[in-house]
Every structure is written in C-alpha cells, then in structure tokens.
Motif scaffolding. Structure first.
Motif, mmCIF file in Angstrom:
data_model
loop_
_atom_site.group_PDB
_atom_site.id
_atom_site.type_symbol
_atom_site.label_atom_id
_atom_site.label_comp_id
_atom_site.label_asym_id
_atom_site.label_seq_id
_atom_site.Cartn_x
_atom_site.Cartn_y
_atom_site.Cartn_z
ATOM 1 N N MET A 1 0.832 -1.197 0.000
ATOM 2 C CA MET A 1 0.000 0.000 0.000
ATOM 3 C C MET A 1 0.867 1.247 0.000
ATOM 4 N N LEU A 2 0.379 2.267 -0.649
ATOM 5 C CA LEU A 2 0.911 3.624 -0.499
ATOM 6 C C LEU A 2 -0.162 4.396 0.244
ATOM 7 N N TYR A 3 0.183 4.927 1.400
ATOM 8 C CA TYR A 3 -0.819 5.671 2.159
ATOM 9 C C TYR A 3 -0.238 6.993 2.630
ATOM 10 N N PRO A 4 -1.111 7.925 2.987
ATOM 11 C CA PRO A 4 -0.636 9.266 3.314
ATOM 12 C C PRO A 4 0.185 9.306 4.604
ATOM 13 N N SER A 5 1.236 10.068 4.554
ATOM 14 C CA SER A 5 1.990 10.382 5.764
ATOM 15 C C SER A 5 1.335 11.615 6.389
ATOM 16 N N GLU A 6 1.718 11.923 7.596
ATOM 17 C CA GLU A 6 1.187 13.132 8.223
ATOM 18 C C GLU A 6 1.572 14.368 7.421
ATOM 19 N N GLN A 7 2.793 14.361 6.872
ATOM 20 C CA GLN A 7 3.251 15.504 6.079
ATOM 21 C C GLN A 7 2.419 15.673 4.810
ATOM 22 N N SER A 8 2.180 14.571 4.075
ATOM 23 C CA SER A 8 1.411 14.697 2.833
ATOM 24 C C SER A 8 -0.049 15.034 3.134
ATOM 25 N N TRP A 9 -0.563 14.554 4.256
ATOM 26 C CA TRP A 9 -1.927 14.886 4.688
ATOM 27 C C TRP A 9 -2.052 16.390 4.899
#
Length: 143
Positions: free
Chosen positions: A108-116
């Motif tokens: 999976m590729l999921y959002p990091s806090e930074q990208s969020w």
C-alpha cells in the motif's frame, strides 16, 4: 484464532519532495488501473513512481483506493489498519480469490502526516504485486 497473511510493507508512507510537493511522476497522480514496477516502490517513503503502460512488462498494479475523511491526521496506526482492511477486502473483488488463498501479495501507499497536512492527501493506493513480470492486468486472475 484466525490465520493472518502478511501484507508486504516495503512501501510505508508517501513523502513529498521539495516545496512544490509534486514531481512529474508524483504518487499523488497515480490512479486505480495504473501499472508500475516494484523497484520504484522500494524504501520507507516514496514520492515519485513512474506509471507504465499495462501492455508493457510490469510487476505491480494499483487495484483499489481508499479515501480518508477529516481535517486531522488520524495517526499512523489508524491509517495503516484501515488501509490494510480495505485493501484486503478489495483484493478478493479484483483478483477473484480471497487474499489468504492467493499466490499474490499486495502493498500500500498511504498518506503520511506531512502529505496529509501539506498536500491534502487522503488516499491509500492498494497495489497487487507479481513475482514475475507480466503484461496486461491481474484483474480476475484468480491466483
């Protein structure tokens, strides 16, 4: 006790590169149906991946996505667990057999806090992986 098949965790988060946050092959531009190469997914943080034509040799394919809601990042554990649950469920719909019975794995590729926070990223991409290079899609492969 239920058996649990591991989900490959080679790709852990989505990271942004530079102030702009997007590159020509940004993971933010990937969509369901895109074909990829696993070698582009290596590392703890992935910011750019080149999609390839599915008619060309590849060994990974985005088979589903999951959208998170809310303004605040729910935390890494919540993102990982919810993403894994959704991807496991959608795996059977796409491949045609339950994940525990399949020869294939997914990551999976999921959002990091930074990208969020910086890119308004709320999407997990579910990616099926093949041990051998293939052409075409794995949809309905039932393996």
């Amino acid at each position: 006790m239920s058996l649990r098949r591991p989900v490959l965790a080679a790709v852990a988060t989505l990271a942004l590169v530079g102030a702009a946050g997007c590159s020509a092959n940004s993971v933010l531009d990937l969509t369901v149906g895109d074909c990829l190469n696993q070698s582009d997914l290596e590392g703890d943080e992935v910011s750019s991946v080149e999609a390839v034509e599915c008619s060309e040799e590849h060994d990974a394919e985005i088979f589903a996505e999951h959208e998170f809601t809310g303004d605040s990042y729910p935390g890494l554990t919540v993102v990982q667990e919810e993403s894994e649950e959704v991807c496991t469920e959608k795996f059977e719909e796409f491949i045609g057999v339950p994940y525990l019975e399949s020869e294939l794995y997914f990551t999976m590729l999921y959002p990091s806090e930074q990208s969020w926070d910086d890119a308004d990223d709320r999407t997990t991409l579910c990616i099926v992986l093949s041990e051998e290079p293939m052409t075409g899609s794995l949809e309905g492969a039932a393996i």
